[in-house]
Design a protein around this motif. Structure first.
Motif, PDB file in Angstrom:
ATOM      1  N   UNK A 141     -16.280 -11.338  -7.769  1.00  0.00           N
ATOM      2  CA  UNK A 141     -15.987 -11.837  -6.698  1.00  0.00           C
ATOM      3  C   UNK A 141     -15.669 -13.218  -6.796  1.00  0.00           C
TER       4      UNK A 141
ATOM      5  N   UNK B 245      -6.261  -5.316  -9.587  1.00  0.00           N
ATOM      6  CA  UNK B 245      -6.392  -4.956  -8.209  1.00  0.00           C
ATOM      7  C   UNK B 245      -6.977  -6.334  -7.504  1.00  0.00           C
TER       8      UNK B 245
ATOM      9  N   UNK C 230     -10.567  -6.124  -9.154  1.00  0.00           N
ATOM     10  CA  UNK C 230     -11.086  -5.083  -9.864  1.00  0.00           C
ATOM     11  C   UNK C 230     -10.102  -4.794 -11.144  1.00  0.00           C
TER      12      UNK C 230
ATOM     13  N   UNK D 142     -10.925   6.018  -0.265  1.00  0.00           N
ATOM     14  CA  UNK D 142      -9.716   5.711  -0.498  1.00  0.00           C
ATOM     15  C   UNK D 142      -8.972   6.759  -1.296  1.00  0.00           C
TER      16      UNK D 142
ATOM     17  N   UNK E 135      -4.865  -1.935 -15.210  1.00  0.00           N
ATOM     18  CA  UNK E 135      -4.519  -2.164 -13.856  1.00  0.00           C
ATOM     19  C   UNK E 135      -5.489  -3.438 -13.419  1.00  0.00           C
TER      20      UNK E 135
ATOM     21  N   UNK F  12     -13.117   2.438 -13.128  1.00  0.00           N
ATOM     22  CA  UNK F  12     -13.374   0.890 -12.659  1.00  0.00           C
ATOM     23  C   UNK F  12     -14.204   0.115 -13.283  1.00  0.00           C
ATOM     24  N   UNK F  13     -14.048  -1.118 -13.412  1.00  0.00           N
ATOM     25  CA  UNK F  13     -15.222  -2.158 -13.878  1.00  0.00           C
ATOM     26  C   UNK F  13     -15.761  -2.356 -12.703  1.00  0.00           C
ATOM     27  N   UNK F  14     -16.878  -3.240 -12.748  1.00  0.00           N
ATOM     28  CA  UNK F  14     -17.795  -3.763 -11.660  1.00  0.00           C
ATOM     29  C   UNK F  14     -17.183  -4.819 -10.564  1.00  0.00           C
TER      30      UNK F  14
ATOM     31  N   UNK G  12     -19.035  -3.720  -2.233  1.00  0.00           N
ATOM     32  CA  UNK G  12     -19.269  -4.681  -3.293  1.00  0.00           C
ATOM     33  C   UNK G  12     -19.205  -4.251  -4.617  1.00  0.00           C
ATOM     34  N   UNK G  13     -18.969  -3.040  -5.011  1.00  0.00           N
ATOM     35  CA  UNK G  13     -18.905  -2.279  -6.213  1.00  0.00           C
ATOM     36  C   UNK G  13     -17.418  -1.739  -6.658  1.00  0.00           C
ATOM     37  N   UNK G  14     -17.395  -1.367  -7.772  1.00  0.00           N
ATOM     38  CA  UNK G  14     -16.161  -0.665  -8.221  1.00  0.00           C
ATOM     39  C   UNK G  14     -15.884   0.590  -7.635  1.00  0.00           C
ATOM     40  N   UNK G  15     -14.717   1.346  -7.757  1.00  0.00           N
ATOM     41  CA  UNK G  15     -14.549   2.575  -7.235  1.00  0.00           C
ATOM     42  C   UNK G  15     -14.964   3.688  -8.096  1.00  0.00           C
TER      43      UNK G  15
ATOM     44  N   UNK H 211       0.888  -1.141   0.129  1.00  0.00           N
ATOM     45  CA  UNK H 211       0.144  -0.082   0.047  1.00  0.00           C
ATOM     46  C   UNK H 211       0.806   1.190  -0.121  1.00  0.00           C
TER      47      UNK H 211
ATOM     48  N   UNK I 159     -11.851 -10.140  -4.138  1.00  0.00           N
ATOM     49  CA  UNK I 159     -12.731  -9.231  -5.093  1.00  0.00           C
ATOM     50  C   UNK I 159     -11.638  -8.637  -5.964  1.00  0.00           C
TER      51      UNK I 159
ATOM     52  N   UNK J 156      -2.422  -3.702  -5.458  1.00  0.00           N
ATOM     53  CA  UNK J 156      -2.127  -3.513  -7.000  1.00  0.00           C
ATOM     54  C   UNK J 156      -1.291  -4.932  -7.118  1.00  0.00           C
TER      55      UNK J 156
ATOM     56  N   UNK K 241      -8.867  -7.065  -3.868  1.00  0.00           N
ATOM     57  CA  UNK K 241      -9.492  -6.224  -2.518  1.00  0.00           C
ATOM     58  C   UNK K 241     -10.003  -7.556  -1.743  1.00  0.00           C
TER      59      UNK K 241
ATOM     60  N   UNK L 131      -7.288  -1.646  -1.632  1.00  0.00           N
ATOM     61  CA  UNK L 131      -6.684  -2.396  -2.964  1.00  0.00           C
ATOM     62  C   UNK L 131      -5.244  -2.673  -3.100  1.00  0.00           C
TER      63      UNK L 131
ATOM     64  N   UNK M  60      -0.478   3.234 -10.127  1.00  0.00           N
ATOM     65  CA  UNK M  60      -1.662   3.780  -9.400  1.00  0.00           C
ATOM     66  C   UNK M  60      -1.974   2.797  -8.122  1.00  0.00           C
ATOM     67  N   UNK M  61      -1.423   3.579  -7.199  1.00  0.00           N
ATOM     68  CA  UNK M  61      -1.649   2.491  -5.731  1.00  0.00           C
ATOM     69  C   UNK M  61      -2.566   3.270  -4.714  1.00  0.00           C
ATOM     70  N   UNK M  62      -3.315   2.531  -3.809  1.00  0.00           N
ATOM     71  CA  UNK M  62      -4.453   2.963  -3.250  1.00  0.00           C
ATOM     72  C   UNK M  62      -3.922   2.806  -1.757  1.00  0.00           C
ATOM     73  N   UNK M  63      -4.612   3.656  -0.958  1.00  0.00           N
ATOM     74  CA  UNK M  63      -4.635   3.519   0.633  1.00  0.00           C
ATOM     75  C   UNK M  63      -5.383   2.538   1.143  1.00  0.00           C
TER      76      UNK M  63
END
Lengths: 110, 111
Positions: free
Chosen positions: B107, B36, B90, A88, B34, B102-104, A40-43, A2, B88, B46, B38, B44, A98-101
């Motif tokens: 899972x 990812x 992504x 995030x 990308x 992002x895609x949906x 449960x969804x994308x960002x 992260x 999950x 990478x 989760x 997320x 591209x990295x996320x917290x």
């Protein structure tokens, strides 16, 4: 690994209150972004602030960036129940990595 | 306008089986792509990213691999799934230095 660490990990507030989330990162960045994720969804992208900017606004969102401290904050004003989600920060470093917290889970009580 | 397609939405696979998750982007050219992963309630991680055809950067090599056979296609694969591969997944795309879309998500449950 992260790049960013959000603080707090979880936040619960009453509708109408302001919510502040903080993000710290480790390496030099080109820009910093904030995203929202419903369960449960994308960002979804919220706002992008460049490394030479200090503050940016978009509707009820206010983002600050302090590159000397390698930190950013996201303020959501006049929160609504629909703002309940995970938030995030993300950084782009050299090579377009591209990295996320770790994220902040926000719960807004009606 | 640009769109991103990621499928399937859910997948249940036995341990030791292969995996192929596909992500395609429409309406743009030469995007950064990308993958990812989760874990529940977490951030997320990478896994792979690509700035061009045949250019794959791996962050977490482990049991997974990625390929970019076409400009707007990004595939995540495994030859033999492990229980720890559940999560999950992504896919995302961006123009260089810009916001990501992002895609949906998929899972994946490995049983």
């Amino acid at each position: 690994s992260q790049q960013g660490e959000e603080d707090p990990q979880a936040l619960s507030i009453q509708e109408g209150e302001n919510a502040t989330m903080n993000c710290s990162y480790k390496t030099s960045i080109n820009n910093l972004q904030w995203y929202r994720q419903n369960s449960g969804r994308g960002l979804v992208h919220l706002i992008l602030i460049r490394s030479n900017e200090r503050e940016k606004h978009s509707g009820r969102l206010r983002v600050t960036l302090d590159t000397s401290k390698k930190s950013s904050s996201l303020l959501i004003t006049a929160s609504r129940a629909a703002d309940t989600a995970s938030y995030f920060c993300a950084t782009i470093s050299s090579g377009d990595k591209l990295t996320f917290g770790t994220g902040t889970r926000l719960a807004v009580r009606p | 306008s640009q769109t991103i397609h990621q499928w399937p939405a859910t997948l249940v696979q036995p341990v030791g089986s292969p995996l192929s998750l596909e992500c395609t982007v429409e309406g743009t050219s030469n995007p950064n792509l990308y993958w990812y992963r989760q874990a529940a309630g977490r951030g997320l991680q990478l896994l792979f990213y690509s700035v061009g055809i045949g250019q794959i950067s791996s962050e977490v090599p482990q049991n997974l691999s990625a390929s970019r056979p076409q400009d707007r296609q990004f595939i995540l694969s495994s030859k033999k799934l492990l229980l720890s591969d559940s999560g999950f997944y992504l896919c995302a795309w961006s123009d260089p230095g810009a916001r990501a879309f992002f895609g949906q998500g998929t899972r994946l449950t490995v049983v």
